[in-house]
Design a protein around this motif. Sequence first.
Motif, PDB file in Angstrom:
ATOM      1  N   UNK A 187     -24.596 -38.390 -46.275  1.00 36.36           N
ATOM      2  CA  UNK A 187     -23.847 -39.631 -46.078  1.00 36.36           C
ATOM      3  C   UNK A 187     -24.449 -40.444 -44.932  1.00 36.36           C
ATOM      4  N   UNK A 188     -25.048 -39.772 -43.964  1.00 39.46           N
ATOM      5  CA  UNK A 188     -25.725 -40.501 -42.887  1.00 39.46           C
ATOM      6  C   UNK A 188     -26.907 -41.291 -43.446  1.00 39.46           C
ATOM      7  N   UNK A 189     -27.664 -40.653 -44.348  1.00 37.93           N
ATOM      8  CA  UNK A 189     -28.802 -41.345 -44.959  1.00 37.93           C
ATOM      9  C   UNK A 189     -28.336 -42.508 -45.826  1.00 37.93           C
ATOM     10  N   UNK A 190     -27.231 -42.316 -46.532  1.00 42.50           N
ATOM     11  CA  UNK A 190     -26.718 -43.382 -47.402  1.00 42.50           C
ATOM     12  C   UNK A 190     -26.233 -44.573 -46.588  1.00 42.50           C
ATOM     13  N   UNK A 191     -25.529 -44.309 -45.520  1.00 45.45           N
ATOM     14  CA  UNK A 191     -25.019 -45.405 -44.689  1.00 45.45           C
ATOM     15  C   UNK A 191     -26.166 -46.185 -44.054  1.00 45.45           C
ATOM     16  N   UNK A 192     -27.237 -45.497 -43.746  1.00 45.80           N
ATOM     17  CA  UNK A 192     -28.392 -46.163 -43.141  1.00 45.80           C
ATOM     18  C   UNK A 192     -29.115 -47.071 -44.132  1.00 45.80           C
ATOM     19  N   UNK A 193     -29.137 -46.673 -45.422  1.00 46.26           N
ATOM     20  CA  UNK A 193     -29.861 -47.483 -46.417  1.00 46.26           C
ATOM     21  C   UNK A 193     -29.125 -47.438 -47.755  1.00 46.26           C
ATOM     22  N   UNK A 194     -27.935 -48.026 -47.846  1.00 47.64           N
ATOM     23  CA  UNK A 194     -27.136 -47.922 -49.077  1.00 47.64           C
ATOM     24  C   UNK A 194     -27.799 -48.554 -50.293  1.00 47.64           C
ATOM     25  N   UNK A 195     -28.649 -49.543 -50.065  1.00 43.58           N
ATOM     26  CA  UNK A 195     -29.268 -50.232 -51.191  1.00 43.58           C
ATOM     27  C   UNK A 195     -30.178 -49.315 -52.006  1.00 43.58           C
TER      28      UNK A 195
ATOM     29  N   UNK B 199     -19.401 -36.064 -51.353  1.00 41.83           N
ATOM     30  CA  UNK B 199     -20.383 -37.126 -51.127  1.00 41.83           C
ATOM     31  C   UNK B 199     -20.034 -38.356 -51.963  1.00 41.83           C
ATOM     32  N   UNK B 200     -19.611 -38.154 -53.184  1.00 43.61           N
ATOM     33  CA  UNK B 200     -19.210 -39.291 -54.046  1.00 43.61           C
ATOM     34  C   UNK B 200     -18.116 -40.106 -53.357  1.00 43.61           C
ATOM     35  N   UNK B 201     -17.096 -39.412 -52.847  1.00 41.79           N
ATOM     36  CA  UNK B 201     -15.986 -40.111 -52.201  1.00 41.79           C
ATOM     37  C   UNK B 201     -16.428 -40.795 -50.905  1.00 41.79           C
ATOM     38  N   UNK B 202     -17.283 -40.153 -50.137  1.00 45.86           N
ATOM     39  CA  UNK B 202     -17.771 -40.761 -48.903  1.00 45.86           C
ATOM     40  C   UNK B 202     -18.618 -41.999 -49.189  1.00 45.86           C
ATOM     41  N   UNK B 203     -19.408 -41.949 -50.238  1.00 47.21           N
ATOM     42  CA  UNK B 203     -20.195 -43.123 -50.625  1.00 47.21           C
ATOM     43  C   UNK B 203     -19.275 -44.259 -51.068  1.00 47.21           C
ATOM     44  N   UNK B 204     -18.254 -43.924 -51.854  1.00 52.45           N
ATOM     45  CA  UNK B 204     -17.302 -44.957 -52.276  1.00 52.45           C
ATOM     46  C   UNK B 204     -16.558 -45.533 -51.075  1.00 52.45           C
ATOM     47  N   UNK B 205     -16.202 -44.674 -50.137  1.00 54.04           N
ATOM     48  CA  UNK B 205     -15.512 -45.140 -48.931  1.00 54.04           C
ATOM     49  C   UNK B 205     -16.392 -46.083 -48.141  1.00 54.04           C
ATOM     50  N   UNK B 206     -17.656 -45.747 -48.037  1.00 54.70           N
ATOM     51  CA  UNK B 206     -18.594 -46.613 -47.321  1.00 54.70           C
ATOM     52  C   UNK B 206     -18.776 -47.944 -48.048  1.00 54.70           C
ATOM     53  N   UNK B 207     -18.856 -47.893 -49.386  1.00 55.92           N
ATOM     54  CA  UNK B 207     -19.031 -49.122 -50.163  1.00 55.92           C
ATOM     55  C   UNK B 207     -17.802 -50.020 -50.085  1.00 55.92           C
ATOM     56  N   UNK B 208     -16.624 -49.402 -50.019  1.00 56.20           N
ATOM     57  CA  UNK B 208     -15.386 -50.183 -50.027  1.00 56.20           C
ATOM     58  C   UNK B 208     -15.269 -51.063 -48.786  1.00 56.20           C
ATOM     59  N   UNK B 209     -15.734 -50.545 -47.670  1.00 57.20           N
ATOM     60  CA  UNK B 209     -15.637 -51.329 -46.429  1.00 57.20           C
ATOM     61  C   UNK B 209     -16.875 -51.058 -45.582  1.00 57.20           C
ATOM     62  N   UNK B 210     -17.906 -51.840 -45.822  1.00 54.47           N
ATOM     63  CA  UNK B 210     -19.156 -51.665 -45.076  1.00 54.47           C
ATOM     64  C   UNK B 210     -18.980 -52.013 -43.605  1.00 54.47           C
ATOM     65  N   UNK B 211     -17.918 -52.778 -43.293  1.00 55.52           N
ATOM     66  CA  UNK B 211     -17.713 -53.180 -41.905  1.00 55.52           C
ATOM     67  C   UNK B 211     -16.956 -52.130 -41.099  1.00 55.52           C
ATOM     68  N   UNK B 212     -16.403 -51.132 -41.765  1.00 56.71           N
ATOM     69  CA  UNK B 212     -15.682 -50.082 -41.035  1.00 56.71           C
ATOM     70  C   UNK B 212     -16.632 -49.388 -40.059  1.00 56.71           C
ATOM     71  N   UNK B 213     -16.139 -49.140 -38.857  1.00 55.09           N
ATOM     72  CA  UNK B 213     -17.004 -48.590 -37.819  1.00 55.09           C
ATOM     73  C   UNK B 213     -17.166 -47.086 -37.924  1.00 55.09           C
ATOM     74  N   UNK B 214     -16.192 -46.403 -38.547  1.00 52.30           N
ATOM     75  CA  UNK B 214     -16.179 -44.937 -38.529  1.00 52.30           C
ATOM     76  C   UNK B 214     -16.082 -44.376 -39.935  1.00 52.30           C
ATOM     77  N   UNK B 215     -16.388 -43.099 -40.034  1.00 54.89           N
ATOM     78  CA  UNK B 215     -16.220 -42.363 -41.278  1.00 54.89           C
ATOM     79  C   UNK B 215     -15.719 -40.971 -40.915  1.00 54.89           C
ATOM     80  N   UNK B 216     -14.906 -40.385 -41.766  1.00 53.58           N
ATOM     81  CA  UNK B 216     -14.285 -39.109 -41.444  1.00 53.58           C
ATOM     82  C   UNK B 216     -14.681 -38.071 -42.481  1.00 53.58           C
ATOM     83  N   UNK B 217     -15.707 -37.311 -42.181  1.00 55.52           N
ATOM     84  CA  UNK B 217     -16.232 -36.324 -43.120  1.00 55.52           C
ATOM     85  C   UNK B 217     -15.301 -35.121 -43.196  1.00 55.52           C
ATOM     86  N   UNK B 218     -14.778 -34.716 -42.051  1.00 58.41           N
ATOM     87  CA  UNK B 218     -13.875 -33.569 -42.041  1.00 58.41           C
ATOM     88  C   UNK B 218     -12.641 -33.856 -42.885  1.00 58.41           C
TER      89      UNK B 218
END
Length: 446
Positions: free
Chosen positions: A407-415, A361-380
Amino acid sequence: MCWDEPVQLNGELSVYQLTWGAYHKNLSHNLTSYTISGLQSNSQYNVTLQAITAGGVGPPEWEVVTTDKGVNVGGIVAGVLVGVLLLAVIVAAVVFRDKLKDKLNKGTSPTLPPRELPMTPRQPSVANSNVKKNKLQEYLEYLEGDTQHGLEMEFSHINIQSPSLPAFAAKKDFNKPKNRFANIHPFDHARVKLSPISGVTGSDYINATYILDIYDKPYFIASQGPKQSTMVDFWRMVLEQRVYTIVMLTNVMEKGREKCAHYWPRPSESFINVGSYIVHNHREERRELYSIRYLEVVAGDQKRVVKQYHFTSWPDFGALERVTDLLDFMADIRSTMLANGDHLLVHCSAGVGRTGTFIGLWNLMDESDRDRRAESINIRQTVLKMREHRPIMVQSAEQFLYLTKCIAAYIEAPHLWSKYQEDNNHIYDNGAFEDDNPIYANTEGQ
Protein backbone atom coordinates in the motif's frame (compact mmCIF):
# COMPACT_ATOMS: atom_id res chain seq x y z
CA MET A 1 4.04 -20.96 31.29
CA CYS A 2 2.05 -20.42 34.47
CA TRP A 3 -0.03 -17.65 36.06
CA ASP A 4 -2.12 -16.77 39.08
CA GLU A 5 -5.90 -16.57 39.02
CA PRO A 6 -7.40 -13.06 38.75
CA VAL A 7 -8.09 -11.58 42.16
CA GLN A 8 -10.98 -9.38 41.05
CA LEU A 9 -13.50 -10.47 38.48
CA ASN A 10 -16.65 -9.09 36.91
CA GLY A 11 -18.68 -12.28 36.94
CA GLU A 12 -17.57 -15.87 36.76
CA LEU A 13 -14.36 -16.61 34.87
CA SER A 14 -15.22 -18.56 31.71
CA VAL A 15 -12.02 -18.92 29.70
CA TYR A 16 -8.47 -17.66 29.23
CA GLN A 17 -7.31 -16.48 25.80
CA LEU A 18 -3.66 -17.24 25.04
CA THR A 19 -1.86 -15.65 22.08
CA TRP A 20 1.67 -16.24 20.81
CA GLY A 21 2.88 -15.00 17.45
CA ALA A 22 0.02 -15.54 14.99
CA TYR A 23 -1.62 -18.27 17.05
CA HIS A 24 -4.55 -18.21 19.49
CA LYS A 25 -5.88 -20.75 21.95
CA ASN A 26 -8.73 -20.66 24.44
CA LEU A 27 -7.87 -22.37 27.73
CA SER A 28 -10.13 -23.72 30.44
CA HIS A 29 -10.82 -21.39 33.36
CA ASN A 30 -9.52 -24.14 35.66
CA LEU A 31 -5.99 -23.96 34.25
CA THR A 32 -3.14 -21.92 35.71
CA SER A 33 -0.41 -23.32 33.44
CA TYR A 34 0.04 -24.36 29.84
CA THR A 35 2.91 -25.70 27.70
CA ILE A 36 3.26 -24.23 24.21
CA SER A 37 4.64 -26.76 21.74
CA GLY A 38 6.10 -26.38 18.27
CA LEU A 39 8.15 -23.25 18.93
CA GLN A 40 11.28 -22.62 16.90
CA SER A 41 14.62 -22.55 18.64
CA ASN A 42 16.49 -19.27 19.05
CA SER A 43 13.31 -17.29 18.34
CA GLN A 44 11.43 -14.51 20.10
CA TYR A 45 7.70 -14.62 20.84
CA ASN A 46 5.24 -12.19 22.36
CA VAL A 47 3.07 -14.31 24.68
CA THR A 48 -0.18 -12.71 25.86
CA LEU A 49 -2.84 -13.91 28.30
CA GLN A 50 -6.30 -12.43 28.92
CA ALA A 51 -9.10 -13.46 31.26
CA ILE A 52 -12.65 -13.57 29.88
CA THR A 53 -15.96 -13.46 31.76
CA ALA A 54 -19.54 -12.77 30.72
CA GLY A 55 -18.74 -9.10 31.25
CA GLY A 56 -15.97 -8.95 28.72
CA VAL A 57 -12.25 -9.39 28.19
CA GLY A 58 -9.70 -8.26 30.74
CA PRO A 59 -6.54 -6.26 30.06
CA PRO A 60 -3.71 -8.32 28.59
CA GLU A 61 -0.70 -9.53 30.54
CA TRP A 62 2.18 -10.22 28.20
CA GLU A 63 5.85 -11.13 28.15
CA VAL A 64 8.49 -11.37 25.43
CA VAL A 65 9.98 -14.88 25.52
CA THR A 66 13.12 -16.07 23.72
CA THR A 67 13.61 -19.79 23.17
CA ASP A 68 17.02 -21.36 23.71
CA LYS A 69 19.45 -21.80 20.85
CA GLY A 70 19.79 -25.35 19.63
CA VAL A 71 17.31 -26.76 22.11
CA ASN A 72 14.58 -29.18 21.13
CA VAL A 73 11.54 -26.99 21.68
CA GLY A 74 8.86 -29.46 20.62
CA GLY A 75 7.39 -29.17 24.09
CA ILE A 76 9.21 -26.21 25.55
CA VAL A 77 7.66 -24.14 28.31
CA ALA A 78 7.53 -20.66 26.83
CA GLY A 79 8.20 -18.90 30.12
CA VAL A 80 6.25 -17.45 32.99
CA LEU A 81 3.57 -14.87 32.46
CA VAL A 82 4.01 -12.79 35.53
CA GLY A 83 1.53 -11.21 37.82
CA VAL A 84 -2.10 -11.40 38.59
CA LEU A 85 -4.72 -10.43 36.02
CA LEU A 86 -5.92 -7.48 38.13
CA LEU A 87 -9.22 -5.72 37.65
CA ALA A 88 -10.21 -8.08 34.87
CA VAL A 89 -12.84 -6.71 32.49
CA ILE A 90 -13.82 -3.66 34.53
CA VAL A 91 -13.99 -1.49 31.40
CA ALA A 92 -15.93 -4.09 29.48
CA ALA A 93 -18.23 -4.46 32.48
CA VAL A 94 -19.21 -0.78 32.29
CA VAL A 95 -20.08 -1.14 28.61
CA PHE A 96 -22.05 -4.30 29.35
CA ARG A 97 -23.86 -2.64 32.28
CA ASP A 98 -24.86 0.36 30.17
CA LYS A 99 -26.24 -1.88 27.45
CA LEU A 100 -28.30 -3.74 30.03
CA LYS A 101 -29.67 -0.43 31.32
CA ASP A 102 -30.68 0.60 27.81
CA LYS A 103 -32.57 -2.65 27.30
CA LEU A 104 -34.29 -2.42 30.68
CA ASN A 105 -35.35 1.15 29.97
CA LYS A 106 -36.96 -0.07 26.76
CA GLY A 107 -38.86 -2.74 28.67
CA THR A 108 -37.04 -5.65 27.09
CA SER A 109 -35.24 -8.50 28.76
CA PRO A 110 -31.54 -8.75 27.98
CA THR A 111 -30.40 -12.09 26.63
CA LEU A 112 -27.07 -13.26 27.96
CA PRO A 113 -24.73 -15.25 25.71
CA PRO A 114 -23.56 -18.77 26.54
CA ARG A 115 -21.23 -18.58 29.54
CA GLU A 116 -18.35 -20.21 27.74
CA LEU A 117 -18.13 -17.39 25.17
CA PRO A 118 -16.85 -13.81 25.50
CA MET A 119 -19.80 -11.52 25.24
CA THR A 120 -17.88 -8.32 24.55
CA PRO A 121 -18.57 -5.75 21.90
CA ARG A 122 -14.76 -5.47 21.60
CA GLN A 123 -14.48 -2.78 19.01
CA PRO A 124 -10.70 -2.44 18.85
CA SER A 125 -9.17 0.88 19.71
CA VAL A 126 -7.18 1.89 16.66
CA ALA A 127 -7.08 5.65 17.05
CA ASN A 128 -3.32 5.51 17.62
CA SER A 129 -2.66 3.24 14.65
CA ASN A 130 -3.24 5.79 11.90
CA VAL A 131 -0.14 6.22 9.79
CA LYS A 132 0.54 9.46 7.94
CA LYS A 133 0.82 8.72 4.24
CA ASN A 134 3.97 10.80 3.98
CA LYS A 135 5.44 8.83 6.90
CA LEU A 136 4.87 5.34 5.52
CA GLN A 137 8.54 4.81 4.74
CA GLU A 138 9.44 5.78 8.30
CA TYR A 139 6.78 3.37 9.54
CA LEU A 140 8.29 0.59 7.43
CA GLU A 141 11.73 1.39 8.85
CA TYR A 142 10.24 1.07 12.34
CA LEU A 143 8.69 -2.30 11.48
CA GLU A 144 11.88 -3.69 9.98
CA GLY A 145 14.39 -2.11 12.35
CA ASP A 146 15.96 -3.75 15.39
CA THR A 147 15.54 -7.28 13.99
CA GLN A 148 11.87 -6.48 13.23
CA HIS A 149 10.99 -5.85 16.87
CA GLY A 150 8.55 -3.12 15.78
CA LEU A 151 6.82 -5.58 13.43
CA GLU A 152 6.55 -8.13 16.22
CA MET A 153 4.98 -5.56 18.51
CA GLU A 154 2.56 -4.23 15.89
CA PHE A 155 1.39 -7.71 14.92
CA SER A 156 1.09 -8.64 18.59
CA HIS A 157 -1.30 -5.69 19.06
CA ILE A 158 -3.39 -6.98 16.16
CA ASN A 159 -3.56 -10.46 17.68
CA ILE A 160 -4.49 -9.09 21.10
CA GLN A 161 -7.29 -6.94 19.67
CA SER A 162 -8.68 -9.65 17.37
CA PRO A 163 -12.02 -11.02 18.56
CA SER A 164 -12.78 -14.65 19.25
CA LEU A 165 -16.41 -15.09 18.21
CA PRO A 166 -18.83 -18.05 18.07
CA ALA A 167 -18.31 -20.60 15.29
CA PHE A 168 -20.80 -23.27 16.37
CA ALA A 169 -21.78 -24.38 12.86
CA ALA A 170 -18.19 -25.14 11.82
CA LYS A 171 -17.60 -27.24 14.93
CA LYS A 172 -20.61 -29.49 14.63
CA ASP A 173 -19.61 -33.11 14.12
CA PHE A 174 -21.32 -33.41 10.74
CA ASN A 175 -19.54 -30.26 9.47
CA LYS A 176 -16.04 -30.90 10.82
CA PRO A 177 -14.98 -33.07 7.82
CA LYS A 178 -15.76 -30.15 5.52
CA ASN A 179 -13.06 -27.97 7.12
CA ARG A 180 -9.64 -28.23 5.54
CA PHE A 181 -7.95 -27.16 8.79
CA ALA A 182 -9.17 -27.95 12.29
CA ASN A 183 -8.45 -24.44 13.61
CA ILE A 184 -9.89 -22.27 10.81
CA HIS A 185 -13.61 -21.79 11.38
CA PRO A 186 -15.90 -19.13 9.88
CA PHE A 187 -17.66 -17.10 12.55
CA ASP A 188 -21.38 -17.84 12.68
CA HIS A 189 -22.51 -14.25 12.19
CA ALA A 190 -20.64 -13.85 8.89
CA ARG A 191 -20.54 -17.32 7.35
CA VAL A 192 -21.90 -17.94 3.88
CA LYS A 193 -25.02 -20.09 4.08
CA LEU A 194 -25.94 -22.40 1.24
CA SER A 195 -29.55 -23.20 0.52
CA PRO A 196 -30.37 -26.18 2.72
CA ILE A 197 -31.10 -29.49 1.03
CA SER A 198 -34.12 -31.24 2.48
CA GLY A 199 -33.14 -34.19 4.62
CA VAL A 200 -29.39 -33.47 4.49
CA THR A 201 -28.04 -32.37 7.86
CA GLY A 202 -25.56 -29.50 7.63
CA SER A 203 -26.18 -28.95 3.92
CA ASP A 204 -26.15 -25.18 4.41
CA TYR A 205 -22.54 -25.17 5.67
CA ILE A 206 -19.41 -24.25 3.74
CA ASN A 207 -16.13 -22.90 5.13
CA ALA A 208 -16.53 -19.43 3.66
CA THR A 209 -17.12 -15.95 5.06
CA TYR A 210 -18.47 -12.61 3.89
CA ILE A 211 -15.86 -9.83 4.22
CA LEU A 212 -16.86 -6.19 4.02
CA ASP A 213 -15.58 -3.67 1.51
CA ILE A 214 -14.87 -0.04 2.44
CA TYR A 215 -18.58 0.75 2.12
CA ASP A 216 -19.46 -1.98 4.67
CA LYS A 217 -21.04 -4.14 1.98
CA PRO A 218 -20.34 -7.91 1.98
CA TYR A 219 -18.63 -7.73 -1.39
CA PHE A 220 -15.93 -10.34 -0.75
CA ILE A 221 -16.25 -14.02 0.02
CA ALA A 222 -13.15 -15.42 1.72
CA SER A 223 -13.12 -19.19 1.37
CA GLN A 224 -10.89 -22.13 2.07
CA GLY A 225 -9.68 -24.00 -0.99
CA PRO A 226 -12.32 -26.64 -1.66
CA LYS A 227 -11.59 -30.23 -0.66
CA GLN A 228 -12.40 -33.14 -2.95
CA SER A 229 -15.44 -33.77 -0.75
CA THR A 230 -16.67 -30.14 -0.89
CA MET A 231 -16.25 -29.32 -4.59
CA VAL A 232 -20.00 -29.64 -5.15
CA ASP A 233 -20.64 -27.18 -2.32
CA PHE A 234 -18.03 -24.83 -3.76
CA TRP A 235 -19.70 -24.64 -7.18
CA ARG A 236 -23.10 -24.45 -5.50
CA MET A 237 -21.85 -21.40 -3.61
CA VAL A 238 -20.54 -19.81 -6.82
CA LEU A 239 -23.96 -20.06 -8.44
CA GLU A 240 -26.07 -19.21 -5.40
CA GLN A 241 -23.97 -16.20 -4.44
CA ARG A 242 -23.79 -14.84 -8.01
CA VAL A 243 -20.01 -15.08 -8.21
CA TYR A 244 -18.49 -14.27 -11.61
CA THR A 245 -14.86 -13.81 -10.58
CA ILE A 246 -12.69 -16.18 -8.54
CA VAL A 247 -9.23 -15.24 -7.28
CA MET A 248 -7.16 -18.33 -6.40
CA LEU A 249 -3.94 -17.67 -4.48
CA THR A 250 -2.61 -21.18 -3.88
CA ASN A 251 -1.32 -24.07 -5.91
CA VAL A 252 -3.21 -27.34 -5.90
CA MET A 253 -0.14 -29.01 -4.38
CA GLU A 254 2.47 -27.33 -2.17
CA LYS A 255 5.35 -29.11 -0.47
CA GLY A 256 3.88 -32.47 -1.37
CA ARG A 257 0.47 -31.77 0.20
CA GLU A 258 -2.86 -30.98 -1.37
CA LYS A 259 -3.76 -27.36 -0.66
CA CYS A 260 -6.83 -27.18 -2.88
CA ALA A 261 -8.88 -29.58 -4.96
CA HIS A 262 -8.57 -29.25 -8.75
CA TYR A 263 -12.10 -27.96 -9.18
CA TRP A 264 -11.77 -27.12 -12.90
CA PRO A 265 -10.74 -29.31 -15.88
CA ARG A 266 -7.09 -30.29 -16.27
CA PRO A 267 -5.41 -29.50 -19.62
CA SER A 268 -6.14 -33.03 -20.84
CA GLU A 269 -9.86 -32.71 -20.06
CA SER A 270 -12.50 -30.81 -22.02
CA PHE A 271 -14.84 -30.81 -19.03
CA ILE A 272 -15.38 -32.38 -15.62
CA ASN A 273 -18.50 -33.48 -13.76
CA VAL A 274 -18.79 -32.18 -10.20
CA GLY A 275 -21.93 -33.77 -8.87
CA SER A 276 -24.73 -32.35 -10.99
CA TYR A 277 -22.49 -29.56 -12.33
CA ILE A 278 -20.55 -29.67 -15.59
CA VAL A 279 -17.47 -27.43 -15.69
CA HIS A 280 -15.72 -26.48 -18.96
CA ASN A 281 -12.47 -24.56 -19.41
CA HIS A 282 -13.10 -22.49 -22.53
CA ARG A 283 -9.89 -20.54 -22.59
CA GLU A 284 -6.68 -20.10 -20.60
CA GLU A 285 -4.20 -17.22 -20.74
CA ARG A 286 -0.80 -17.62 -19.10
CA ARG A 287 1.23 -14.83 -17.53
CA GLU A 288 4.59 -15.07 -15.78
CA LEU A 289 3.15 -15.45 -12.27
CA TYR A 290 -0.49 -16.31 -12.87
CA SER A 291 -3.06 -17.73 -15.25
CA ILE A 292 -6.50 -16.53 -16.29
CA ARG A 293 -9.22 -19.06 -17.12
CA TYR A 294 -12.75 -18.72 -18.45
CA LEU A 295 -14.70 -21.51 -16.77
CA GLU A 296 -18.25 -22.26 -17.81
CA VAL A 297 -20.37 -24.05 -15.22
CA VAL A 298 -23.61 -25.66 -16.32
CA ALA A 299 -26.39 -26.78 -13.97
CA GLY A 300 -29.54 -27.87 -15.74
CA ASP A 301 -30.75 -24.94 -17.82
CA GLN A 302 -28.45 -22.47 -16.12
CA LYS A 303 -25.04 -21.55 -17.56
CA ARG A 304 -22.46 -19.13 -16.31
CA VAL A 305 -18.94 -18.16 -17.31
CA VAL A 306 -16.71 -17.50 -14.32
CA LYS A 307 -13.36 -15.81 -14.76
CA GLN A 308 -10.65 -17.33 -12.57
CA TYR A 309 -7.40 -15.50 -11.81
CA HIS A 310 -4.95 -18.08 -10.49
CA PHE A 311 -1.77 -16.76 -8.85
CA THR A 312 0.77 -19.58 -8.55
CA SER A 313 3.86 -17.96 -7.01
CA TRP A 314 2.80 -16.98 -3.49
CA PRO A 315 4.29 -19.16 -0.72
CA ASP A 316 2.02 -20.41 2.06
CA PHE A 317 2.30 -18.38 5.30
CA GLY A 318 4.73 -16.06 3.54
CA ALA A 319 4.98 -13.09 1.21
CA LEU A 320 6.19 -12.34 -2.28
CA GLU A 321 9.63 -10.87 -2.90
CA ARG A 322 8.45 -7.82 -4.87
CA VAL A 323 5.49 -5.55 -4.19
CA THR A 324 4.99 -5.19 -7.93
CA ASP A 325 4.11 -8.89 -8.18
CA LEU A 326 0.89 -8.50 -6.21
CA LEU A 327 0.14 -4.94 -7.34
CA ASP A 328 0.40 -5.91 -11.02
CA PHE A 329 -1.83 -8.93 -10.41
CA MET A 330 -4.31 -6.77 -8.51
CA ALA A 331 -4.37 -4.13 -11.25
CA ASP A 332 -5.06 -6.74 -13.91
CA ILE A 333 -8.03 -8.11 -11.94
CA ARG A 334 -9.47 -4.71 -11.06
CA SER A 335 -9.35 -3.49 -14.67
CA THR A 336 -10.45 -6.66 -16.53
CA MET A 337 -12.73 -8.64 -14.19
CA LEU A 338 -16.27 -9.35 -15.32
CA ALA A 339 -18.55 -6.54 -14.27
CA ASN A 340 -21.60 -8.56 -13.28
CA GLY A 341 -21.96 -10.54 -10.07
CA ASP A 342 -22.63 -9.82 -6.42
CA HIS A 343 -19.45 -11.09 -4.79
CA LEU A 344 -15.74 -11.48 -5.50
CA LEU A 345 -14.65 -14.93 -4.30
CA VAL A 346 -11.08 -15.11 -2.98
CA HIS A 347 -9.45 -18.27 -1.68
CA CYS A 348 -6.08 -19.76 -0.92
CA SER A 349 -5.77 -22.97 1.08
CA ALA A 350 -7.11 -21.97 4.50
CA GLY A 351 -8.68 -18.74 3.26
CA VAL A 352 -7.03 -16.47 5.84
CA GLY A 353 -3.36 -15.66 5.14
CA ARG A 354 -2.89 -14.93 1.46
CA THR A 355 -6.63 -14.35 1.12
CA GLY A 356 -6.60 -11.78 3.94
CA THR A 357 -3.58 -10.00 2.49
CA PHE A 358 -5.23 -9.75 -0.93
CA ILE A 359 -8.58 -8.46 0.37
CA GLY A 360 -6.82 -6.11 2.79
CA LEU A 361 -4.78 -4.57 -0.01
CA TRP A 362 -7.89 -4.24 -2.21
CA ASN A 363 -9.68 -2.33 0.55
CA LEU A 364 -6.67 -0.14 1.30
CA MET A 365 -6.33 0.75 -2.37
CA ASP A 366 -10.02 1.61 -2.56
CA GLU A 367 -9.69 3.69 0.60
CA SER A 368 -6.79 5.57 -0.90
CA ASP A 369 -8.67 6.12 -4.17
CA ARG A 370 -11.79 7.34 -2.38
CA ASP A 371 -9.96 10.22 -0.74
CA ARG A 372 -6.53 10.98 -2.14
CA ARG A 373 -6.39 14.06 0.08
CA ALA A 374 -6.67 12.08 3.31
CA GLU A 375 -3.47 12.46 5.29
CA SER A 376 -3.50 9.07 7.03
CA ILE A 377 -4.23 5.42 6.43
CA ASN A 378 -4.96 2.74 9.00
CA ILE A 379 -3.54 -0.64 8.05
CA ARG A 380 -4.07 -2.20 11.45
CA GLN A 381 -7.75 -1.26 11.44
CA THR A 382 -8.17 -2.79 7.99
CA VAL A 383 -6.83 -6.12 9.27
CA LEU A 384 -8.91 -5.99 12.46
CA LYS A 385 -12.07 -5.23 10.51
CA MET A 386 -11.56 -8.39 8.44
CA ARG A 387 -10.85 -10.40 11.59
CA GLU A 388 -14.23 -9.38 13.00
CA HIS A 389 -15.69 -11.64 10.30
CA ARG A 390 -13.10 -14.40 9.75
CA PRO A 391 -10.26 -15.36 12.14
CA ILE A 392 -6.54 -14.89 11.46
CA MET A 393 -6.99 -12.83 8.29
CA VAL A 394 -3.44 -11.78 7.33
CA GLN A 395 -2.01 -14.75 9.14
CA SER A 396 1.63 -13.86 9.70
CA ALA A 397 3.72 -10.83 10.59
CA GLU A 398 5.54 -11.28 7.30
CA GLN A 399 2.25 -10.90 5.42
CA PHE A 400 1.36 -7.78 7.42
CA LEU A 401 4.74 -6.26 6.52
CA TYR A 402 4.21 -7.12 2.85
CA LEU A 403 0.71 -5.61 2.93
CA THR A 404 2.20 -2.41 4.34
CA LYS A 405 4.89 -2.30 1.65
CA CYS A 406 2.31 -2.80 -1.10
CA ILE A 407 0.00 0.00 0.00
CA ALA A 408 2.97 2.31 0.53
CA ALA A 409 4.07 1.69 -3.06
CA TYR A 410 0.53 2.23 -4.34
CA ILE A 411 0.08 5.51 -2.50
CA GLU A 412 3.38 6.74 -3.88
CA ALA A 413 2.42 5.98 -7.51
CA PRO A 414 -1.31 5.11 -7.79
CA HIS A 415 -1.39 5.76 -11.52
CA LEU A 416 0.73 2.64 -12.12
CA TRP A 417 -1.97 0.30 -10.79
CA SER A 418 -5.24 2.19 -11.23
CA LYS A 419 -8.31 -0.01 -11.52
CA TYR A 420 -9.76 2.38 -14.07
CA GLN A 421 -7.60 1.12 -16.92
CA GLU A 422 -9.70 0.23 -19.92
CA ASP A 423 -9.72 -3.22 -21.49
CA ASN A 424 -11.92 -3.16 -24.57
CA ASN A 425 -10.84 -6.55 -25.88
CA HIS A 426 -13.07 -8.81 -23.83
CA ILE A 427 -13.92 -11.86 -25.88
CA TYR A 428 -16.51 -13.14 -23.44
CA ASP A 429 -19.66 -11.24 -22.70
CA ASN A 430 -20.83 -12.99 -19.57
CA GLY A 431 -24.29 -11.50 -19.91
CA ALA A 432 -25.03 -14.16 -22.52
CA PHE A 433 -24.99 -16.75 -19.77
CA GLU A 434 -27.03 -14.81 -17.25
CA ASP A 435 -30.31 -16.29 -16.13
CA ASP A 436 -32.86 -13.75 -14.94
CA ASN A 437 -34.53 -16.45 -12.91
CA PRO A 438 -31.69 -18.50 -11.46
CA ILE A 439 -32.67 -21.87 -10.09
CA TYR A 440 -30.55 -21.21 -7.02
CA ALA A 441 -31.45 -18.88 -4.21
CA ASN A 442 -29.87 -18.43 -0.80
CA THR A 443 -33.11 -18.75 1.12
CA GLU A 444 -31.49 -18.16 4.50
CA GLY A 445 -29.97 -14.85 3.45
CA GLN A 446 -26.68 -13.57 4.74
